[in-house]
Design an enzyme around this catalytic site. Structure first.
Site, PDB file in Angstrom:
ATOM      1  N   ASP A 190      41.533  34.110  29.902  1.00 53.95           N
ATOM      2  CA  ASP A 190      40.299  33.469  30.368  1.00 53.95           C
ATOM      3  C   ASP A 190      39.519  32.834  29.225  1.00 53.95           C
ATOM      4  OD1 ASP A 190      39.730  33.434  33.072  1.00 53.95           O
ATOM      5  OD2 ASP A 190      38.888  35.458  33.104  1.00 53.95           O
TER       6      ASP A 190
ATOM      7  N   GLU B   9      38.517  33.129  44.766  1.00 58.65           N
ATOM      8  CA  GLU B   9      37.925  34.477  44.795  1.00 58.65           C
ATOM      9  C   GLU B   9      36.890  34.602  45.914  1.00 58.65           C
ATOM     10  OE1 GLU B   9      36.641  36.071  41.029  1.00 58.65           O
ATOM     11  OE2 GLU B   9      35.737  37.836  41.989  1.00 58.65           O
TER      12      GLU B   9
ATOM     13  N   SER C  58      36.926  39.756  33.104  1.00 60.21           N
ATOM     14  CA  SER C  58      36.485  40.993  33.772  1.00 60.21           C
ATOM     15  C   SER C  58      36.584  42.168  32.807  1.00 60.21           C
ATOM     16  CB  SER C  58      37.334  41.266  35.024  1.00 60.21           C
ATOM     17  OG  SER C  58      38.708  41.213  34.715  1.00 60.21           O
TER      18      SER C  58
HETATM   19  O1  KIV Z   1      38.284  37.918  35.062  1.00 57.21           O
HETATM   20  C1  KIV Z   1      39.126  38.229  35.905  1.00 57.21           C
HETATM   21  O2  KIV Z   1      39.766  39.282  35.843  1.00 57.21           O
HETATM   22  C2  KIV Z   1      39.351  37.317  37.018  1.00 57.21           C
HETATM   23  C3  KIV Z   1      40.122  37.833  38.179  1.00 57.21           C
HETATM   24  C4  KIV Z   1      39.310  38.792  38.922  1.00 57.21           C
HETATM   25  C5  KIV Z   1      40.654  36.748  39.011  1.00 57.21           C
HETATM   26  O3  KIV Z   1      38.903  36.228  36.985  1.00 57.21           O
END
Ligand code: KIV
Length: 275
Positions: A88, A187, A50
Site C-alpha cells: 500500500d 471495500e 491496515s
Molecule cells: O489496508 C488494507 O489492508 C486494505 C485491505 C483491507 C483491502 O486495504
C-alpha cells in the site's frame, strides 16, 4: 541431488487474467512468518496500511508512514515465494501529485522488491494511476469504502446505499479500470452494486465486504484468524479463533513460571562433561 524447482511468482497481469476463470484469493500479510504461511494459498499478499491499526494499535490508517510500509514490505518479501506481493501507498504519499505518487511508488518497488502498489481513490486518482502504469508501476486500485478518507467520509460505514453514492462508486471503478489498474479492491459496498461493477469493468474486482459477486476476495489475516476477541465486522468470518488459544497458552506459561515447573530439565543447559 538437483535443486528443487523454484515456482514462478504470480504477476499482476496473471492476476488480471484470472477474471472470469476462477476466484482470486488474497490476504493481508505484514511479517515474514505470516507471509510464509499465507503465500502457498494466495494469489497475492497485500501489505496493507491496515497494519497501522492491526499491528501498531493506531486509531486509523492515516498515521502510517512510507518507512513502515517499506519495513513490512521487505519482511513479507522475505517470506513470499509464489504469491504476488502488493504494498500500500500510505496516506499522504500519493495524493499531492502524480510525480509524488511515482516517487513513492518507485521507492516501494525498489526498496522492497514488491510486484505492485495499491492506492485508494476513484475518478480523482485515475490520471495518477495511468501515469504510474505508463512508467512501469503496476497498480491495484481501491474504491468504495476508503479508510484513508475516514476524516472526510464520515467513518467506516458501508457504501452504495443511495443512488448518488452508487453512481459515484460506479464512475470511480470505471475510471480506475480504464486507467489500467490490473485489479481493484472494492471495500464495504452493497452486493448489487459490486455485482454490476464486476460485470461492467475489464479489471478484476477484489471484494472485502463487497459480496461473493466480486472476482476475488481479500481479508485482513488477523481478522480471519480471530486474533481480535472483541471486534468482528459483519463481513469477516473467523476461520480460526486464535485469541482464546493465545490467552490460555500465555496463562499456562505464567502459571508454570510461577510454580517453577518451567523451564524443566529438558529446557536447561548443563555443563558438557570433559573427557
Ligand atoms: O489496508 C488494507 O489492508 C486494505 C485491505 C483491507 C483491502 O486495504
Amino acid at each position: 541431488m538437483s535443486a528443487p524447482l523454484r515456482q514462478k511468482r504470480m504477476t499482476p497481469s496473471a492476476i488480471k487474467a484470472l477474471k472470469g476463470q476462477r476466484p482470486i484469493v488474497s490476504l493481508t500479510s505484514y511479517t515474514t512468518p505470516m507471509a510464509r504461511l499465507t503465500d502457498p494459498h494466495c494469489d497475492f499478499l497485500l501489505v496493507g496500511d491496515s497494519l497501522g491499526m492491526v499491528l501498531y494499535g493506531m486509531e486509523s490508517t492515516v498515521s502510517v508512514t512510507m518507512d513502515m510500509m517499506i519495513a513490512h514490505g521487505q519482511a513479507v518479501m522475505r517470506g513470499a515465494k509464489q504469491a504476488c506481493v502488493i504494498v500500500d501507498l500510505p496516506f499522504g504519499a500519493y495524493q499531492e501529485s502524480k510525480e509524488q505518487a511515482f516517487r513513492n511508488a518507485a521507492r516501494l518497488l525498489k526498496e522492497t522488491g514488491c510486484d505492485a502498489v495499491k492506492l485508494e481513490g476513484g475518478e480523482e486518482m485515475a490520471e495518477t494511476v495511468a501515469f504510474l502504469i505508463s512508467r512501469g508501476v503496476p497498480v491495484l486500485g481501491h474504491v468504495g469504502l476508503m479508510p484513508q478518507q475516514v476524516n472526510t467520509n464520515g467513518g467506516y460505514r458501508s457504501q452504495g446505499h443511495t443512488q448518488a453514492e452508487a453512481d459515484k462508486i460506479r464512475r470511480d471503478a470505471k475510471a480506475i479500470s480504464e486507467a489500467g489498474a490490473f485489479a481493484m479492491v472494492i471495500e464495504g459496498t452493497v452486493e448489487p452494486l459490486a455485482r454490476e461493477i464486476t460485470a461492467e469493468v475489464a479489471t478484476a474486482t477484489i471484494g472485502i465486504g463487497a459480496s461473493p459477486a466480486c472476482d476475488g476476495q481479500v481479508l485482513v489475516v488477523d481478522d480471519m484468524l480471530g486474533i481480535f476477541n472483541d471486534f468482528k465486522p459483519r463481513f469477516v468470518k473467523h476461520f480460526a479463533s486464535l485469541a482464546p488459544l493465545i490467552s490460555s497458552a500465555v496463562e499456562d506459561y505464567a502459571n508454570e513460571v510461577k510454580a517453577r515447573r518451567f523451564p524443566a530439565e529438558e529446557h536447561t543447559f548443563q555443563p558438557r562433561v570433559k573427557k
